[in-house]
Design a protein around this motif. Structure first.
Motif, short mmCIF file in Angstrom:
data_model
loop_
_atom_site.label_atom_id
_atom_site.label_comp_id
_atom_site.label_asym_id
_atom_site.label_seq_id
_atom_site.Cartn_x
_atom_site.Cartn_y
_atom_site.Cartn_z
N LYS A 23 57.18 41.55 40.33
CA LYS A 23 56.70 40.23 40.76
C LYS A 23 55.61 39.73 39.79
N ASN A 24 55.45 38.44 39.72
CA ASN A 24 54.43 37.80 38.88
C ASN A 24 53.01 38.24 39.32
N PRO A 25 52.21 38.76 38.37
CA PRO A 25 50.87 39.26 38.72
C PRO A 25 50.01 38.24 39.47
N ILE A 26 50.12 36.96 39.08
CA ILE A 26 49.29 35.93 39.74
C ILE A 26 49.67 35.81 41.20
N LEU A 27 50.98 35.83 41.47
CA LEU A 27 51.43 35.74 42.87
C LEU A 27 50.99 36.97 43.66
N VAL A 28 51.08 38.15 43.02
CA VAL A 28 50.68 39.37 43.70
C VAL A 28 49.19 39.32 44.08
N MET A 29 48.36 38.83 43.15
CA MET A 29 46.92 38.75 43.44
C MET A 29 46.65 37.74 44.55
N LEU A 30 47.35 36.60 44.49
CA LEU A 30 47.17 35.61 45.56
C LEU A 30 47.55 36.21 46.91
N LEU A 31 48.63 37.00 46.92
CA LEU A 31 49.07 37.62 48.16
C LEU A 31 48.00 38.57 48.72
N THR A 32 47.42 39.42 47.86
CA THR A 32 46.41 40.35 48.36
C THR A 32 45.18 39.57 48.85
N GLY A 33 44.87 38.46 48.17
CA GLY A 33 43.75 37.62 48.63
C GLY A 33 44.02 37.05 50.00
N LEU A 34 45.24 36.52 50.20
CA LEU A 34 45.59 35.92 51.49
C LEU A 34 45.64 36.96 52.60
N LEU A 35 46.17 38.16 52.29
CA LEU A 35 46.23 39.23 53.29
C LEU A 35 44.83 39.60 53.77
N GLU A 36 43.90 39.74 52.81
CA GLU A 36 42.53 40.09 53.17
C GLU A 36 41.89 38.97 53.99
N LEU A 37 42.14 37.72 53.58
CA LEU A 37 41.60 36.58 54.32
C LEU A 37 42.12 36.60 55.75
N ALA A 38 43.44 36.80 55.89
CA ALA A 38 44.05 36.80 57.21
C ALA A 38 43.45 37.90 58.08
N SER A 39 43.27 39.10 57.51
CA SER A 39 42.77 40.19 58.34
C SER A 39 41.30 39.99 58.68
N GLN A 40 40.54 39.33 57.80
CA GLN A 40 39.13 39.08 58.14
C GLN A 40 39.01 38.00 59.22
N VAL A 41 39.87 36.96 59.12
CA VAL A 41 39.88 35.94 60.17
C VAL A 41 40.24 36.59 61.50
N PHE A 42 41.26 37.46 61.46
CA PHE A 42 41.73 38.14 62.66
C PHE A 42 40.63 38.98 63.30
N SER A 43 39.88 39.73 62.46
CA SER A 43 38.85 40.59 63.04
C SER A 43 37.68 39.75 63.57
#
Lengths: 194, 193
Positions: free
Chosen positions: A169-189
């Protein structure tokens, strides 16, 4: 010595010794900017790497503009950027002038052959130095190892590595994904705490 | 004479906008930019011939510094001499300089923002994976070759840098010295045979 001059000299060293382009500059930048001068903290440096990966342009120039700006505003960025390209300008111009005579550049290529493995190791080393704290916190001994470990970060890392290696996968997309995952889990907590 | 000066200015302008454009829109580092420069100046404009371009690329890759900048320098020099270097280097560094200056200012303003902070902290895991993946690719090529000298350099450089904290520049000079010596030995052996 003024800050701008220090920036200039630091980035001059980075420009003069980063053989092999792009990632080869990372250990040098880390050595100058974090270890030697403390201009950026390890987490700011990691943010810089992230930003450099997501924006066009060579990492060394991105780093010069960013660190220069953080340390001494736009003049700082100018001095650092000129410093990082000056060795290139001199050495490449000299080689271009001489190249008719040294068509094969064989000595240069022999040197590069033995530089490359060293460069790979140092990228790994620079990577570990800035990345391990993100996973394990500031570990002082075995007793703090497990309490400060950020398991979520390790999970995102493994996922990202899998996407890059196995699915290309494209590195930029992968980094955006990890950023969004972390954001989602912090919002959730945050919601859970409420 | 006038026509010549006009042609030269046209070339300088073309050079500036080509390197500016490529530098502003190319993600993925120096090697990508170099192949795009080749496409532009060899295949499209025919200002440089293929063979010579390969030599210029070799110079750009063997010199220290960002490969995209080195590539801009060799092409600028080849096409218009010193004014060419100035113009192509400016073209290559203006986009990252402007973008990162803007980002740096925004970074200070947004660092405390919850959304940006969470995104950046998650992306640390992402960039770690990208760097490890690059090391993996570069390292695998070297390991497959099974050249004992290169393997030894790889191992020693890691220990020296990570465990012993020896400065990067010292390690680079040592590795270059080892390459120089082995190059001399090879040359000597060839002469003896």
């Amino acid at each position: 010595m003024s800050l701008c001059l220090e920036l200039f000299l630091s980035f001059l060293r980075i420009g003069a010794f980063s053989f092999g382009g792009g990632y080869a500059a990372i250990p040098l930048i880390q050595g100058e900017v974090i270890t030697r001068h403390g201009w950026l903290s390890p987490s700011e440096f990691t943010d810089l790497m992230t930003i450099a990966e997501m924006t066009p342009g060579p990492i060394a120039i991105n780093a010069a503009s960013f660190a220069g700006n953080q340390v001494a505003g736009i003049p700082g960025a100018l001095f650092a950027t000129v410093g990082v390209i000056l060795p290139s300008c001199l050495i490449v111009t000299l080689l271009s002038c001489l190249y008719v005579r040294f068509r094969k550049l064989s000595l240069m290529q022999d040197l590069l052959r033995s530089l490359r493995p060293a460069v790979v190791s140092m990228i790994l080393s620079a990577g570990l130095i800035v990345l391990l704290p993100a996973f394990f916190g500031s570990v002082t001994g075995l007793s703090t190892l497990f309490s400060e470990t950020n398991y979520r970060m390790i999970l995102w890392f493994v996922l990202a590595l899998l996407l890059l290696r196995k699915y290309h996968k494209n590195p930029i997309l992968v980094m955006l994904l990890t950023g969004l995952l972390e954001l989602a889990s912090q919002v959730f907590s945050k919601i859970q705490i409420r | 004479m006038n026509a010549k000066a006009k042609e030269r200015n046209r070339r300088l302008l073309q050079l500036f906008f080509s390197t500016l454009y490529l530098s502003a829109f190319t993600f993925g580092g120096g090697y990508v930019i170099i192949s795009l420069l080749k496409q532009k100046f060899v295949d499209q404009l025919h200002w440089i011939d293929e063979e010579e371009m390969l030599d210029l690329i070799a110079i750009a890759q063997s010199s220290p510094g960002p490969i995209a900048v080195n590539g801009a320098i060799v092409i600028g020099y080849k096409l218009c001499g010193f004014p060419g270097i100035l113009v192509s280097v400016l073209g290559a560094i203006i986009p990252p300089f402007v973008i990162l200056t803007a980002v740096s200012m925004a970074y200070d303003a947004f660092r405390q923002n919850f959304v940006i902070q969470s995104m950046l902290s998650g992306m640390r895991a992402g960039i770690s994976a990208v760097i490890i993946s690059v090391v993996w690719d570069m390292g695998a090529g070297i390991v497959k070759e099974k050249d004992p000298l290169r393997l030894a350099i790889m191992l020693l450089a890691f220990l020296a840098n990570y465990v012993l904290k020896i400065p990067v520049i010292v390690i680079i000079l040592c590795a270059a010295g080892a390459g120089f010596l082995s190059s001399l030995l090879h040359a000597g052996r060839k002469e003896n045979v």
